[in-house]
Every structure is written in structure tokens, then in C-alpha cells.
Write an enzyme that holds these catalytic residues in place. Sequence first.
Site, PDB file in Angstrom:
ATOM      1  CD  GLU A 157      11.024  21.936  33.774  1.00 28.19           C
ATOM      2  OE1 GLU A 157      10.348  22.803  32.551  1.00 28.19           O
ATOM      3  OE2 GLU A 157      12.193  22.420  34.040  1.00 28.19           O
ATOM      4  CD  GLU A 203       8.738  24.554  27.261  1.00 25.88           C
ATOM      5  OE1 GLU A 203       9.925  23.892  26.628  1.00 25.88           O
ATOM      6  OE2 GLU A 203       8.902  25.190  28.399  1.00 25.88           O
ATOM      7  NE  ARG A 222      23.426  29.352  40.726  1.00 25.42           N
ATOM      8  CZ  ARG A 222      23.915  30.036  39.038  1.00 25.42           C
ATOM      9  NH1 ARG A 222      23.397  30.465  38.737  1.00 25.42           N
ATOM     10  NH2 ARG A 222      25.157  29.170  39.114  1.00 25.42           N
ATOM     11  CD1 TRP A 225      20.407  20.911  42.314  1.00 25.27           C
ATOM     12  CD2 TRP A 225      21.956  19.989  41.369  1.00 25.27           C
ATOM     13  NE1 TRP A 225      19.567  19.950  41.284  1.00 25.27           N
ATOM     14  CE2 TRP A 225      20.092  18.961  40.756  1.00 25.27           C
ATOM     15  CE3 TRP A 225      23.267  19.663  40.760  1.00 25.27           C
ATOM     16  CZ2 TRP A 225      20.915  18.147  40.367  1.00 25.27           C
ATOM     17  CZ3 TRP A 225      22.862  18.375  39.994  1.00 25.27           C
ATOM     18  CH2 TRP A 225      22.361  18.082  39.594  1.00 25.27           C
ATOM     19  CG  ASN A 228      27.851  27.246  40.782  1.00 24.02           C
ATOM     20  OD1 ASN A 228      28.538  25.793  41.004  1.00 24.02           O
ATOM     21  ND2 ASN A 228      27.827  28.101  40.654  1.00 24.02           N
ATOM     22  N   GLY A 229      30.294  24.064  41.354  1.00 25.52           N
ATOM     23  CA  GLY A 229      31.217  23.617  40.189  1.00 25.52           C
ATOM     24  C   GLY A 229      31.466  22.284  40.745  1.00 25.52           C
ATOM     25  CE  LYS A 237      14.841  29.904  36.116  1.00 24.57           C
ATOM     26  NZ  LYS A 237      14.589  29.499  34.864  1.00 24.57           N
ATOM     27  CG  HIS A 253       4.273   5.241  12.894  1.00 26.15           C
ATOM     28  ND1 HIS A 253       3.669   4.359  11.886  1.00 26.15           N
ATOM     29  CD2 HIS A 253       3.341   6.140  12.198  1.00 26.15           C
ATOM     30  CE1 HIS A 253       3.032   4.483  10.369  1.00 26.15           C
ATOM     31  NE2 HIS A 253       3.164   6.262  11.046  1.00 26.15           N
ATOM     32  CB  CYS A 293      25.860  24.894  44.046  1.00 21.25           C
ATOM     33  SG  CYS A 293      25.889  23.642  44.025  1.00 21.25           S
ATOM     34  CE  LYS A 325       8.292  24.363  31.918  1.00 20.98           C
ATOM     35  NZ  LYS A 325       9.031  24.951  30.461  1.00 20.98           N
TER      36      LYS A 325
END
Length: 613
Positions: free
Chosen positions: A495, A488, A27, A74, A100-101, A608, A511, A2, A492
Amino acid sequence: MCGIVGYIGNKKAAPILLEGLSALEYRGYDSAGIAVLENNKIITKKDKGRVSNLASIVTPCNLKGSIGIAHTRWATHGIPSMENSHPHLDNSSSFGVVHNGIIENYNDIKLFLIENGYNFLSQTDTEVIPNLIHYHFKNTVSNYQDKFLASVKSAVSELKGSYAIEVISPLFPDKIIVVRKDSPLVIGIANGENYIASDIPAILPYTKNFYFLDDNEFAVISKNTVKFYDNNLLEHKKETKLINWDASSAGKNGYDDYMLKEIYEQPDVIAETIKTRFSMPNNNYFDNLDFSKEYLESLNNIYIVACGTAMHAGLVGKNVIENLCRIPVEVDIASEFRYRNPIVNDKTLCIYISQSGETADTIAALKLAKSKGAKTLAISNVFGSSITREADYTIYTHAGPEIAVASTKAYSAQVILITIFAMYLAEVLGTISSEDISKLKLEITELPKKLETILNDTTQIKKFAKIVCTEKDMFFLGRNIDYCTALEGSLKLKEISYIHSEAYASGELKHGPIALIENGITVIGIITNPELVEKSLSNIQEVITRGAKTLVITNQSLPNNNIDNIIKIPETHPLLAPILSIIPLQLLSYYIAKSKELDVDKPRNLAKSVTVE
Ligand code: M6R
């Protein structure tokens, strides 16, 4: 998670708020809304969808009010919908709030308010806030000079959880009240107008002077003043900080997407980090660090704690610190660390890596280590962010604002910075010879040019991206430090291209997961350590034999041996290889996502800055 924006001044608030929301959309982007004060009323416009959708609703209304608050969401409580979008008003439309929260005790508060005659229109946790402010305004607050502030304070004292809140009221048409706890909020100061935002880039076009609000601190903002109050409503003074980010650095600069721009900024970001650190007096690298040899020798171990990409940078950091300093390093996921009763005491150094500096799990993990007596060091990209204010020490990555949700340049900056930090530790401890330090330094200064070489020729990557863009699964393999790059690269890909992938330590594949290798599956190998070439090649052969389609990223001269594609990157010191080998993988994810016509900068379900647990 948010984003919130606020404006108070003489201009029309709506266009400024919309512009701020667009800059903060990374965000959260499932709904958006604004509220402005106009003709003694709160006018609210909001809907589900992106900020561009909100703009199409707001712009024709030509709102004239010059005080307003705004929000891009969000979703946590309640699906993305018009009703659940912020701003939320109390039943009498006297208070408008964006938040926000997460309010953890919202159910109890809601029941209390319902018993007291309040109705609710949304499923959100946030809607309790304006109603609770109204409740206190009517019932409990009487003898304070500023009833508005006192009512906000009384309401906030009942909230459990995290919040950055902006409140407006037609009863007090010349101020905005803000308060935060565990969610970020900055106030930008300009002449006769003031701006509020969750993050600096949203208001960077208007000012470079910022106040960073502390936890449990209130600010009453009018167009000419900003007054700060502590939790007991005692007023205090605060210093502004100058943020020298260039406003254009928060734009796309002609690139199609922020992510591509940020990938291409990496040579400059690395050059800037190197320049800053290698030009310190007395070869000190970090003028604010004073770790003594005795302290470092007394350490039992180092923890590096972070989330997502930042955690992968930590894995590279582990390899480098252990190699150069011979101190055991454990890397942990912040959300695990905080709940597993880690063995931490004054003989532990805890390093926290966070681009945003606002990741809730990382901050909580830092607070935990502090409470157990460990020294804490933050590595962050955002000046004044929450983590930097909690940690004993902070070193900054100078990557500039990173807007794309998928982290690229911040990762490289974290990796180079932790490498230089490892050199610093090794020099204090005397675990590295001056000859080795000189060699490493020389290799480091050559990195920006080598990065450019990779970025200047992307033909092979683009071609491979076209071939594999319709796949459902991929594997990434690497040994030691290359395994970090594999992890990484795999993140990517997931995502932004929504292709499932797994990263494995090359030797581990046999294995179990090798059972998944079948004809035509794509396996991407990273091979940069000269001492492990043969072993890594054997692992690649094992998947080729089982029909895999392969791409190998390497700085070594490899025999072709039926590998379908080899991407050659420049050679460097083995500990620096991740900074180069990740670039083709970032580009690969980007071009696959583009081939699939996906929104690269705003991948589904992500945000983000993850300021909730
Ligand atoms: O701001 P932080 O570095 O603390 O963020 C940590 C992760 O949320 C972040 O790296 C995330 O994994 C990115 N989307 C990766 O691209």
C-alpha cells in the site's frame, strides 16, 4: 471515496470548506473544488490536484459567501481534470451539486437530458444531477410548497446507485439540501451555523453534536434549522448524537505523518479497549449482546466478512474463536461473499468488520446475510456509520479517528476486540476454563506495556528499511496465526511503499512460490507460536539456502542459524501475538516509504473509505 463538506452560517464559507476538505483528503485526492453563493450567483473554484492546490486558487479570491459546498475527488467516471472536478452546475447555473458515490444509470439520464436540450461539460456521472434537478424544477414540479426540495426529490428518485449529495441554488440562497443513499453524510450542529461532511473528523473542530442522515432521507439545512424529510417528503424529527472524539485526535500532534502517529497510538487504543470491556458489570464485556448458550450451540458456523486489513483482523479472529469456542469460522472477502451465494441461514452468525463502517462491499454482504435469516454483528470504529445501522448488533473499536489511508491502530483495535468477543462466546458456551480465562485476561492487560517496548526501540527496523527500500519484491512467511500477520504486513508494504510482496503460509512455499526465491531476495518470517518454532525455522532455512536475505520477527529465543536479522518482541499468549508482531511490520512499511520519499498518508490510487464496488 470522495469527501464532501458544506457550510451555512455567518462566517465566510471558503476557509471552512478548505479546512474540511483537508481533513477529508484521505477519502480521495485527485481533484478538489468548492462552490459558494455570492451576489446571487454560484461561484465555483476547482481543479485537479490536491486540496493545497485548490487553496492556492481559492484563497486569493477572498470569497465572501457564507453558504457553500465542497468536494475532494477519487475519480471514477472521467480522468482527474478541472472539468471533471466537482462541484457541477446545471446549464443555467441555478443548481450546484457535489456528490460522493456512483450514479449507475447516468448514461440513460444523460441521453434523456441531451434530448431535452441540455449540454454536458464533463465525463462524470455527477453532472446529470444538477441538470436533472433543473429539468424537474422547470417541467414537473409545480404544486409543492418547497419547489427546491421537491425538484431535488424528483431528480433523486430517478437515480440508481449510491450517493451523498449536497445542493445549493442562488434561487434559494438561505439553504442547502442534502440527501444520501449508501454513501455517508453527517450534519454538525452549532450555534447559528451548520456543517455537513462525509465524515466526522472534517467538522470536529466546530461541533460535537451530529445528525446521522439515513438512506433516502432528505435534510433542508439553513443556518438556524435542520429539517428532515422522508422519501415522501413528510417531515420528521431526529435526535442529535454527541461524539466525544477530541478534535486534536484528528490532528498530527507533532508527528510527521498520521500513519506514524496512529502506529504510536496503539498502546493507548488497546488500553482503552481493554479498560472499556473489562470494566463491564458481571464480567459481561458487551452489555448489548445477549447471545444465549442455546443459540450459540445451534450455530453451524460463523462467517467473518470484511475487506483488506479488516479482513486480516477477521483471519486472526477465526484463529481465536476456533481455538476458544470450537465453532467453525469461515473468513470471506466481502466482494466475493456477496456474489457467491454463500450458505447462510438462521444457524449462521455473520460478523462484519469495518473501520469506516461505510465499505460498500461489506455493507452489501451484511444485507445479504440478513436477508437469508442470519444474525449479524458489526465491528466498526465509527459511531452511527452505515454498517452499524444495518447490523443486528454492533460492538465498537475505540480507536479514535484513523486518518492515514493505511490502517494500523484500527487493525489492532479490531484484533483485540474480536479476541475479547471470542472470550465472551467461550464463556457463554462454557468452552474455556475460568483458569484459562484469567490467564488470557492477565496477558491482555499487559499488552499496552509490551507494545510500548516495541515502539520505544525502532533502530533495527529503520536500519533494515534503509537496506531493503530499493527492492522490487519481498516475501512474508508465517504459520497459523502468524500467517495472518504475514498477510497484513505484506498489504501494508504494498500500500504505502509500492513494493510488490507476497505472503505465504510458511509450509506452502515449497509447493510453488519457492521457485521465485533467488539470491538476495528479502524474506520476512514471523515466528511466535512456541509449538511451531522448529517447523517455521526449517522453512526459513529453505529460503536461506537459496540465497534469501532474511528478517525474522519473533518472541522466541531462536538459534541464529544464518538469519540476517532477528527482531525480538515480547512474549505473550500465542493467540495475542498478532497484536505485537504486526508493529515492526507497520513500522517497516512506514520507514521504507519514507526512505523512498513517498506520501505515506495518501498512497497513490487508494482512498480511506471504499464506498463503491
Ligand atoms: O473501512 P474498512 O475497514 O471497511 O476498510 C476496509 C479496507 O478498505 C481497508 O482495510 C484497506 O485495506 C486499508 N487501506 C488497509 O490499510
